[in-house]
Structure formats: structure tokens, C-alpha cells
Design a protein around this motif. Structure first.
Motif, PDB file in Angstrom:
ATOM      1  N   ALA B 153       3.435  -7.039  -7.275  1.00 62.53           N
ATOM      2  CA  ALA B 153       2.119  -6.728  -6.217  1.00 62.53           C
ATOM      3  C   ALA B 153       2.395  -6.225  -4.867  1.00 62.53           C
ATOM      4  CB  ALA B 153       1.442  -8.068  -6.161  1.00 62.53           C
ATOM      5  N   ALA B 154       3.239  -6.526  -4.131  1.00 66.55           N
ATOM      6  CA  ALA B 154       3.470  -6.042  -2.855  1.00 66.55           C
ATOM      7  C   ALA B 154       4.120  -4.612  -2.970  1.00 66.55           C
ATOM      8  CB  ALA B 154       4.677  -6.970  -2.182  1.00 66.55           C
ATOM      9  N   GLY B 157       1.180  -2.540  -3.432  1.00 68.93           N
ATOM     10  CA  GLY B 157       0.326  -2.368  -2.213  1.00 68.93           C
ATOM     11  C   GLY B 157       1.067  -1.248  -1.317  1.00 68.93           C
ATOM     12  N   PHE B 160       0.609   2.225  -2.953  1.00 68.07           N
ATOM     13  CA  PHE B 160      -0.762   2.558  -2.627  1.00 68.07           C
ATOM     14  C   PHE B 160      -0.805   3.174  -1.076  1.00 68.07           C
ATOM     15  CE2 PHE B 160      -5.508   1.419  -2.262  1.00 68.07           C
ATOM     16  CZ  PHE B 160      -5.902   2.450  -3.256  1.00 68.07           C
ATOM     17  N   LEU B 272       8.339  -9.505   1.363  1.00 62.40           N
ATOM     18  CA  LEU B 272       7.504  -9.709   0.262  1.00 62.40           C
ATOM     19  C   LEU B 272       8.153  -9.216  -1.007  1.00 62.40           C
ATOM     20  CD1 LEU B 272       3.954  -9.630   1.584  1.00 62.40           C
ATOM     21  CD2 LEU B 272       5.559 -11.440   1.509  1.00 62.40           C
TER      22      LEU B 272
END
Lengths: 66, 313
Positions: B153-154, B157, B160, B272
């Protein structure tokens, strides 16, 4: 949000990392909106792009471990 | 277009590819130099990115070509292992990586650009860097499906943001292409590959190696952490140097964006992504640190080469 998924993370000797969308007021009350999936807020006061971090904390003397 | 050959291996390999010769059972000579090895490997990796107009797209997964690639990778991996040592230090990998960066004594191209470089020298650096910046972040995208939820997920991000948060005009390799055009350089993908010294090929090939192989996922993320954590302040120096020399704002803008973006990505990648990966998969620790040390080593080699040529180290 689960307990191990904070949206605000204090980085050692570094900025405050924000996850998601936030509105950040600076010392003068001016409000800045985050534009990235994650954002880093200056904590050392030396950034040229405040309220965001620009890495300037690394040019300061590192805090000694307690 | 395929790059120019740099030795017997790349000469024979590129000729066979262009002629679409059958590759089964075909043997190629040993690479005669690092240049020969690295340009062959770069071309084989490019089959997985944007390919080459003159080549059959099926070659990407040709087993005989993959065998050639594996031999080149083994030689490259052996060399990286001989150049890089994994630090034997306790504590979170983020701290170990920050210490590696703190003791790194490589010369700084960004500081040279900030203070002393000529316009021609800066254009040389932009041509060299274009090999990566025109596909910025792409090698890391391959790592995403190989991770568990936390680091995935990190990393998603971070990627993105690299890819413009959904806006093509903010995508980092688009920003670099605009900067190149403004500086009257050709922004065609791979256009300056023949100008790239072997150190640039090694930098790029290490990222592709780490991205394409699941077993190297930790190294890809350690490399990412160092790359991001050594970017904000040098990007500001680059922007200052470009403005000092009167380069168009579009070029400086690319570096301005990296001052702020990479201050975020550094923390994401260290805390993260790398720390969480190693907490969840402790056997990835050495791999993460190997990738981190590799990034520093290959960047140092490039900096010494390019600054050495200008007597500026």
C-alpha cells in the motif's frame, strides 16, 4: 482505520508524515491542502517550502540519541 | 532503435535480433568488456519496457534470449557482490540505510552543477540521466505484486505520486521530457543511449535486475530508499545550478518537484516500505541492505567518472 495504521507519523529527526488528504495551517494561519497520497510537514522550521519538508533538517546537526 | 554495439557479444547479438535469426542452440561470444556486457543487458531489459520498433515483440519471452540474459545477469551480480558489502549492523534497516548514506563520501554532481558546471556539462548530465528519467519509477512498479499489504500500500502510494497522482501532466518522466525539450534536447525515449557511459548502464540495469526478479525485491526497495533519501537536497542544488546558467524554467521545475516529492518518498521508502517489509519478512534484511549499498556504489562510480572527466571531483 486500524490501530497500527496511523495517518500521522513522526519521523525520527525528520518531518511529520501525513497519509491521505489534510488541510494544514501554518504559523500565520495560512491553510495549505495536501496534494499527494502522502505528504511530509516540516518540523525543523528550516524548509524553504514550508509547511512542507524539503529535506533541510538533514543539514542541521543530528540530535544525539538519548 | 537498438543501441550501437560495444563489443563482439553485443555486435553478434544485435545482428541476430535484427535479422530475426533462429536463436535455438545459438551461442554468443563472452562479453569482451563491461561496456559490451552492459549494453547487451540493457537492450534485453528494454524488451520488457518499451521494446524496439525493428524487433519482433515475441522476443521478450524467447527462452534462448532469456538464457543469454541470465548469463549476463550472473556476471553482473558477481561484480556487484564484489563491489558492495552488506553492513552488519543491528537496528531497523531505515537507521542502517541512513548511516550508510551519512558515511558515503562520493563526490556530488549536484553540488558541482550548483556552483561551477558549464551549460554543456549540464546538458551532458541531462543526456545521461535521461536514460532513467524518461522511464522514472518504472522498474519499481514490477515489485508491487510481490509484496504483502503493508509495504504494497505504501509503495503504491509512492508510485501514484511518481506517476502524477492520476494527472499525466504531473507524471515525473513527462516533466523530465518537457524539461529536455525546453533545453533543446531530444526527449525521444532511449535517444541518448549511445552517449551513456557504462556506469549509467550499470545504474539502469541494476534497477531492472532488482525489479524483474522476485528474489531481488528487497534489493529493489533498498535501492529505492537510498535513491529517494539522496534526492531532495541534490535536486535543490540542481535547480539552483540550472537557474544560475539560465536554463529554461521547465528543466528547473523537474528538480523543484523532486525537492518536495522525494522528501516525502524518502520517509515512505525507509519507514513504511523497507522497515515494514523487514519486520514482516526478516530474511529480506540483507537483500534490502544490498540494494541500498548498490545504489550508493553505482551512483558514486558514475559521479567519479563524469566529474573525473571534467577534472572536477
Amino acid at each position: 482505520m486500524s490501530a497500527d495504521e496511523p495517518d500521522v507519523i513522526m519521523c525520527p529527526d525528520g518531518p511529520m508524515l501525513l497519509r491521505g488528504h489534510h488541510r494544514v495551517a501554518d504559523e500565520s494561519g495560512d491553510v495549505f491542502e495536501t496534494e499527494r497520497p502522502f505528504s511530509a510537514v516540516c518540523r525543523c522550521g528550516k524548509s524553504a517550502t514550508r509547511p512542507w519538508c524539503d529535506g533541510s533538517h538533514k543539514l542541521l546537526r543530528r540530535t544525539k540519541p538519548a | 532503435m537498438l543501441p550501437a554495439a560495444r563489443g563482439r557479444l553485443s555486435e553478434e547479438l544485435f545482428s541476430a535480433l535484427v535479422a530475426n535469426e533462429p536463436l535455438a542452440g545459438r551461442s554468443f561470444p563472452q562479453a569482451e568488456s563491461r561496456d559490451d556486457e552492459q549494453i547487451a543487458l540493457w537492450a534485453l531489459y528494454e524488451l520488457h519496457y518499451r521494446g524496439f520498433d525493428e524487433l519482433d515483440a515475441d522476443l521478450e519471452w524467447d527462452p534462448d534470449l532469456l538464457r543469454v540474459r541470465r548469463d549476463l545477469e550472473r556476471s553482473f551480480e558477481d561484480r556487484l557482490r564484489s563491489w558492495v558489502s552488506i553492513p552488519d549492523a543491528a537496528g531497523p534497516v531505515s537507521e542502517v540505510i541512513e548511516k550508510l548514506i551519512a558515511v558515503d563520501d562520493a563526490p556530488s554532481i549536484a553540488r558541482f552543477v550548483q556552483r561551477r558546471a558549464t551549460g554543456d556539462q549540464v546538458r551532458t548530465v541531462l543526456r545521461h540521466r535521461s536514460i532513467y528519467h524518461l522511464k522514472e519509477s518504472d522498474p519499481v512498479s514490477w515489485i508491487v505484486p510481490r509484496l504483502d499489504a503493508g509495504p504494497k500500500a505504501a509503495l503504491a502510494g509512492l508510485q501514484f505520486d511518481e506517476y502524477g497522482s492520476g494527472q499525466p501532466s504531473r507524471l515525473h518522466h513527462r516533466l523530465f521530457a518537457e524539461g529536455m525539450r525546453a533545453a533543446e534536447l531530444d526527449d525521444t525515449y532511449g535517444r541518448y543511449i549511445d552517449d551513456a557511459p557504462v556506469e549509467i548502464l550499470e545504474l539502469n540495469n541494476a534497477m531492472s535486475l532488482f525489479g524483474l526478479h522476485r528474489r531481488w525485491r528487497g534489493a529493489g526497495l533498498g535501492h529505492l530508499a537510498v535513491f529517494e533519501a539522496t534526492s531532495s537536497i541534490p535536486s535543490r542544488q540542481m535547480a539552483q545550478g540550472l537557474r544560475r546558467l539560465g536554463f529554461p524554467e521547465a528543466v528547473a521545475h523537474y528538480y523543484d518537484e523532486h525537492v518536495e516529492a522525494d522528501a516525502v518518498h524518502e520517509q515512505l521508502a525507509l519507514r513504511l516500505i523497507c522497515d515494514v517489509l523487514v519486520e514482516e519478512e526478516p530474511d529480506q534484511r540483507d537483500c534490502v541492505l544490498f540494494g541500498a549499498a548498490t545504489c550508493l556504489e553505482l551512483e558514486a562510480r558514475y559521479a567519479r567518472t563524469v566529474l573525473g572527466e571534467w577534472d572536477a571531483a
